[in-house]
Design a protein around this motif. Structure first.
Motif, PDB file in Angstrom:
ATOM      1  N   LEU A 158      -6.455   0.751  -6.497  1.00 16.58           N
ATOM      2  CA  LEU A 158      -7.518  -0.065  -5.898  1.00 16.58           C
ATOM      3  C   LEU A 158      -8.802   0.732  -5.759  1.00 16.58           C
ATOM      4  CD1 LEU A 158      -5.421  -1.624  -2.990  1.00 16.58           C
ATOM      5  CD2 LEU A 158      -6.328  -2.901  -4.933  1.00 16.58           C
ATOM      6  N   HIS A 159      -9.895   0.160  -6.219  1.00 14.84           N
ATOM      7  CA  HIS A 159     -11.188   0.816  -6.073  1.00 14.84           C
ATOM      8  C   HIS A 159     -12.218  -0.194  -5.595  1.00 14.84           C
ATOM      9  CE1 HIS A 159      -9.681   4.442  -7.870  1.00 14.84           C
ATOM     10  NE2 HIS A 159      -9.142   3.711  -8.832  1.00 14.84           N
ATOM     11  N   ARG A 202       8.738   7.097   2.728  1.00 13.19           N
ATOM     12  CA  ARG A 202       7.314   6.789   2.570  1.00 13.19           C
ATOM     13  C   ARG A 202       6.763   5.886   3.653  1.00 13.19           C
ATOM     14  NH1 ARG A 202       6.067   8.711  -2.726  1.00 13.19           N
ATOM     15  NH2 ARG A 202       3.941   7.963  -2.425  1.00 13.19           N
ATOM     16  N   VAL A 219      -1.321  10.697   4.437  1.00 19.85           N
ATOM     17  CA  VAL A 219      -0.203   9.867   3.999  1.00 19.85           C
ATOM     18  C   VAL A 219      -0.308   9.629   2.496  1.00 19.85           C
ATOM     19  CG1 VAL A 219       0.024   8.691   6.219  1.00 19.85           C
ATOM     20  CG2 VAL A 219      -1.480   7.726   4.472  1.00 19.85           C
ATOM     21  N   LYS A 220       0.841   9.304   1.906  1.00 18.56           N
ATOM     22  CA  LYS A 220       0.857   9.051   0.461  1.00 18.56           C
ATOM     23  C   LYS A 220       0.836   7.550   0.200  1.00 18.56           C
ATOM     24  CE  LYS A 220       3.620  13.166  -0.556  1.00 18.56           C
ATOM     25  NZ  LYS A 220       4.241  13.400   0.787  1.00 18.56           N
ATOM     26  N   PHE A 221      -0.097   7.142  -0.632  1.00 18.63           N
ATOM     27  CA  PHE A 221      -0.190   5.729  -0.978  1.00 18.63           C
ATOM     28  C   PHE A 221       0.702   5.409  -2.181  1.00 18.63           C
ATOM     29  CE2 PHE A 221      -4.329   6.248   1.234  1.00 18.63           C
ATOM     30  CZ  PHE A 221      -4.225   5.205   2.139  1.00 18.63           C
ATOM     31  N   SER A 222       0.989   4.119  -2.353  1.00 23.40           N
ATOM     32  CA  SER A 222       1.733   3.663  -3.533  1.00 23.40           C
ATOM     33  C   SER A 222       0.828   3.731  -4.764  1.00 23.40           C
ATOM     34  CB  SER A 222       2.193   2.224  -3.326  1.00 23.40           C
ATOM     35  OG  SER A 222       1.056   1.365  -3.277  1.00 23.40           O
ATOM     36  N   GLU A 223       1.435   3.620  -5.932  1.00 25.27           N
ATOM     37  CA  GLU A 223       0.652   3.578  -7.177  1.00 25.27           C
ATOM     38  C   GLU A 223      -0.325   2.404  -7.137  1.00 25.27           C
ATOM     39  OE1 GLU A 223       0.634   5.962  -9.468  1.00 25.27           O
ATOM     40  OE2 GLU A 223       2.014   6.941  -8.051  1.00 25.27           O
ATOM     41  N   GLU A 224       0.150   1.299  -6.566  1.00 21.84           N
ATOM     42  CA  GLU A 224      -0.701   0.118  -6.456  1.00 21.84           C
ATOM     43  C   GLU A 224      -1.938   0.421  -5.624  1.00 21.84           C
ATOM     44  OE1 GLU A 224       1.402  -3.479  -5.336  1.00 21.84           O
ATOM     45  OE2 GLU A 224      -0.423  -4.245  -4.407  1.00 21.84           O
ATOM     46  N   ALA A 225      -1.732   1.076  -4.484  1.00 20.07           N
ATOM     47  CA  ALA A 225      -2.870   1.398  -3.617  1.00 20.07           C
ATOM     48  C   ALA A 225      -3.831   2.339  -4.329  1.00 20.07           C
ATOM     49  CB  ALA A 225      -2.372   2.021  -2.314  1.00 20.07           C
ATOM     50  N   LYS A 226      -3.263   3.299  -5.064  1.00 22.99           N
ATOM     51  CA  LYS A 226      -4.126   4.255  -5.773  1.00 22.99           C
ATOM     52  C   LYS A 226      -4.995   3.550  -6.805  1.00 22.99           C
ATOM     53  CE  LYS A 226      -0.834   8.013  -5.384  1.00 22.99           C
ATOM     54  NZ  LYS A 226       0.254   8.608  -6.189  1.00 22.99           N
ATOM     55  N   ASN A 246       6.497   2.335  -3.474  1.00 19.00           N
ATOM     56  CA  ASN A 246       6.880   2.179  -4.868  1.00 19.00           C
ATOM     57  C   ASN A 246       8.372   1.884  -4.912  1.00 19.00           C
ATOM     58  OD1 ASN A 246       4.316   2.900  -6.025  1.00 19.00           O
ATOM     59  ND2 ASN A 246       4.769   5.038  -5.518  1.00 19.00           N
ATOM     60  N   LEU A 284       0.810  -1.232   0.000  1.00 16.45           N
ATOM     61  CA  LEU A 284       0.000   0.000   0.000  1.00 16.45           C
ATOM     62  C   LEU A 284       0.837   1.272   0.000  1.00 16.45           C
ATOM     63  CD1 LEU A 284      -2.983  -0.740   2.429  1.00 16.45           C
ATOM     64  CD2 LEU A 284      -2.957  -0.780  -0.074  1.00 16.45           C
ATOM     65  N   PHE A 285       2.076   1.200   0.494  1.00 17.40           N
ATOM     66  CA  PHE A 285       2.835   2.443   0.668  1.00 17.40           C
ATOM     67  C   PHE A 285       4.107   2.552  -0.164  1.00 17.40           C
ATOM     68  CE2 PHE A 285       0.401   2.335   4.719  1.00 17.40           C
ATOM     69  CZ  PHE A 285      -0.321   3.494   4.496  1.00 17.40           C
ATOM     70  N   VAL A 338      -3.024  -5.491  -9.621  1.00 19.92           N
ATOM     71  CA  VAL A 338      -2.078  -4.738  -8.784  1.00 19.92           C
ATOM     72  C   VAL A 338      -0.663  -4.732  -9.371  1.00 19.92           C
ATOM     73  CG1 VAL A 338      -3.391  -5.123  -6.657  1.00 19.92           C
ATOM     74  CG2 VAL A 338      -1.567  -6.724  -7.285  1.00 19.92           C
ATOM     75  N   ASP A 362       3.898  13.636   7.351  1.00 23.36           N
ATOM     76  CA  ASP A 362       2.865  12.697   6.914  1.00 23.36           C
ATOM     77  C   ASP A 362       3.468  11.391   6.443  1.00 23.36           C
ATOM     78  OD1 ASP A 362       0.506  13.872   7.593  1.00 23.36           O
ATOM     79  OD2 ASP A 362       0.408  15.100   5.787  1.00 23.36           O
ATOM     80  N   MET A 370      -9.500  -3.524   0.506  1.00 21.10           N
ATOM     81  CA  MET A 370      -9.594  -3.773  -0.939  1.00 21.10           C
ATOM     82  C   MET A 370      -8.444  -4.670  -1.401  1.00 21.10           C
ATOM     83  SD  MET A 370     -11.011  -0.287  -2.687  1.00 21.10           S
ATOM     84  CE  MET A 370     -10.321   0.997  -1.649  1.00 21.10           C
ATOM     85  N   LYS A 400      -8.182   0.889   2.049  1.00 25.66           N
ATOM     86  CA  LYS A 400      -7.264   0.353   1.028  1.00 25.66           C
ATOM     87  C   LYS A 400      -6.807  -1.051   1.410  1.00 25.66           C
ATOM     88  CE  LYS A 400      -6.711   3.931  -1.819  1.00 25.66           C
ATOM     89  NZ  LYS A 400      -7.186   3.856  -3.218  1.00 25.66           N
ATOM     90  N   THR A 417      -8.751  -8.777 -10.859  1.00 26.60           N
ATOM     91  CA  THR A 417      -8.415  -7.802  -9.812  1.00 26.60           C
ATOM     92  C   THR A 417      -7.158  -8.242  -9.056  1.00 26.60           C
ATOM     93  OG1 THR A 417      -9.952  -8.805  -8.224  1.00 26.60           O
ATOM     94  CG2 THR A 417     -10.778  -6.947  -9.485  1.00 26.60           C
ATOM     95  N   ASN A 474       5.229  -8.233 -14.662  1.00 31.05           N
ATOM     96  CA  ASN A 474       5.773  -6.888 -14.510  1.00 31.05           C
ATOM     97  C   ASN A 474       4.792  -5.917 -15.153  1.00 31.05           C
ATOM     98  OD1 ASN A 474       8.312  -7.636 -13.327  1.00 31.05           O
ATOM     99  ND2 ASN A 474       8.947  -8.344 -15.364  1.00 31.05           N
TER     100      ASN A 474
END
Lengths: 396, 396
Positions: free
Chosen positions: B11-12, A166, B2-9, A113, A110-111, B134, A198, A260, A257, B130, B113
């Motif tokens: 997820l919906h 991160r 907090v900033k999420f990873s691209e992977e977390a972003k 990259n 989740l955090f 990821v 953060d 999910m 997150k 799904t 990859n």
């Protein structure tokens, strides 16, 4: 030959796993694993628990259920977070995971990259760094003394790396591998820094309820003013590890997150295993059970410490853990605990070489000892055998 | 924040999850989920199984154990792979996973990859896409007819994308969502193509033992000359889904990576839950239990099919599954099953709109129906209610 992903290529058999295989030989006195004492598992009680679950809930106990986890268990954990960890939360701040290892794995994904920085204690728990490693982060080991992570070093690392940081991962309570506990002032100092940034903080606390002396400390989560601390708890060390039940306490945007992601990873944790923990708490006295564990492990901790004092040669130092499962031994510079393994195994005793706990390598002159899983006579005998090897090495 | 990873972003919340929440209302006749019929779960037997496990193995049944899984269960599965799936393997070719969902998740990480291509049937199981998503692959939907994936289309896709194709994912038996089964010639034709390429093939087979008519087909794994097929099996549909026990059969180099990854992900699947499956197989007759399931679901399948034939308006077509849990309904072009959901829910009935099963979108004029989880009278009533909505739509 099929082609693996970069992630798969980065996976290698761990040293420790290989060591643990050797120590399955019952002749070996193993201080290598992190196993609870099986003689305390409440087996008779579990027969009643299992039957009661099936009588009372029957089909629902083995059907699919929600990813977040069994609500009654989450409510029980919320209560224990207050009584055992002095941390306020409700069941909606909690999800159930397949042990805290799954919490680590989900949070890494989740955090992180590729190239992002994770701040860790030095040394730190290798099960966490291997879980994070599949995301290809950079580990920055923050200077750590006998009171835990050093606030000035943390501040310097954040200043140096800025936005690239991160995630922070720490075990402030009876750390794995060192057994060290952060005192109150240290916790407050670290959180004073972190509350200004953060950066998500994983507070991994599988041993928090296993304190043998001294006072319970506030968790980082309870000192968190920004909702950035993610607390990971586990029933593995206070109940039964084979059920694979842990929990995560976090802010709602993070839990959302995590849910999910967990859904894609395994849908949910075993409906039945979650009830095994929950019904046991309802039907029996988990606190009384934890007290039994504390009494036994506290005794073993003291015995191992006293034996090391008595038998280990000068020049070897070790920690005095106030709780948890591990103590950490430091050898004179130049000695290599991994290179010593064949001689140690030859004497039918085992530890985990310390180098594995430093994600950036080095620090070969340490090893980790576990005292929870061996009966008292074998603890003394095992330390004597280790002492023999150490004397030979240091004598030369 | 907090900033999420691209992977977390990426997820919906899934549409289906939202639909399934609505269908928790017991007034709704839900054909949306994929739940087994709970009335067949062998609850009384499980009381005896659980007590026997604790009597016979006690502590070991709840202690940490190996990542690969409980050896007696792996041996039982190897035997069932022969008797139920006509596929030769030994227990060393098998590891235990937390349901086949975990198998999908691990394999996505091991092979994909960013930008790599996964070949899938069209439509395909959304739980797989799904899980793979990821890793940011590209999904190429290979043309699929009423006999499964079309060999010429597969060949064309491999030619077009070459080395970028890194994984194929298929469900040749009673597919989710369509219920379609690949006939023998189709399996052979697909494997003739795949045996010439080094592309790993995931054969997802959670329903293989639930055949209501016709002959058992050879698995792709049994037609695999190169060791590239990875077979995923599960106890969820033939025993109890809430235990989360599945398995993976694969070549040793693949299993080795899967074990290393699983270790970082959750260490192991519940020691106790693995024994629940294993002891049940030892103490009772799983094949007789599966026959009960087949008898009930086969009846429900036929009843749903007959009801659709009777009540659905002209212009609506649907599959006749020889096994499994699902049937697939196709509406006239231009109708949108997702847009119809509010009207359907208003009538207190539910399905899963088909669009979710196409990773690249489109195809709104389908929906998936499950017939395993609803008693007979509700199946007929539910189909009548759906028919009302369909008639209104098509009449207009």
């Amino acid at each position: 030959m099929v082609k693996f992903s970069e992630e798969a290529k980065s996976l290698h058999a761990s040293d420790i796993r290989e060591i643990l295989k050797v120590t399955e030989n019952p002749e070996i006195i193993s201080f290598a694993g992190g196993l609870p004492a099986p003689e305390l598992f409440p087996i008779d009680e579990m027969m009643k628990v299992d039957v009661e679950i099936l009588k009372k809930e029957g089909r629902q106990a083995v059907q699919y259920s929600t990813t977040e986890g069994y609500v009654p268990l989450r409510k029980q954990i919320a209560k224990r977070m207050k009584t055992s960890f002095h941390t306020d939360c409700t069941y909606e701040d909690i999800i159930i995971t397949a042990g805290s290892q799954q919490g680590l794995s989900l949070l890494g994904q989740l955090f992180l990259n590729e190239g992002d920085i994770v701040l860790v204690e030095s040394p730190t728990y290798m099960g966490a760094t291997t879980a994070f490693a599949v995301n290809f982060p950079q580990f920055v080991e923050v200077e750590t003394d006998d009171k835990g992570m050093v606030p000035e070093a943390l501040e310097a690392a954040i200043e140096k790396y800025g936005d690239r940081v991160r995630l922070m991962y720490v075990i402030p309570e009876f750390q794995n591998p060192t057994g060290i506990t952060w005192p109150l002032e240290r916790r407050q100092a670290i959180m004073d820094i972190m509350n200004k940034h953060d950066i998500p903080i994983i507070e991994d606390d599988p041993y928090g309820e296993l304190r043998y002396e001294g006072e319970t400390m506030p968790t980082l989560k309870s000192l968190d003013t920004q909702g950035n601390v993610i607390f990971l708890g586990s029933f593995s060390k206070i109940f039964m590890p084979g059920l694979r039940i842990g929990w995560m306490v976090a802010a709602h945007d993070i839990l959302e997150k995590a849910v999910m992601l967990k859904q894609t990873v395994d849908l949910q944790t075993s409906s039945f295993a979650q009830r095994q923990a929950s019904y046991y708490i309802d039907m029996y006295d988990l606190d009384a059970h934890v007290k039994q564990i504390r009494d036994l492990y506290g005794k073993r901790r003291t015995l191992m410490y006293d034996s090391m004092k008595k038998y280990f040669p000068e020049g070897v130092s070790f920690t005095y853990p106030e709780g948890g499962l591990f103590t950490w031994v430091t050898l004179p510079e130049g000695l290599d605990a991994k290179a010593m393994m064949p001689e140690v195994i030859e004497k039918k005793v085992a530890y985990v070489p310390g180098g594995a706990f430093y994600p950036n390598g080095g620090n070969a002159n340490h090893f980790r000892l576990n005292y929870s899983n061996m009966p008292e006579d074998r603890i003394v005998e095992g330390i004597k055998r280790l002492a023999e090897v150490l004397k030979e090495k240091i004598g030369k």
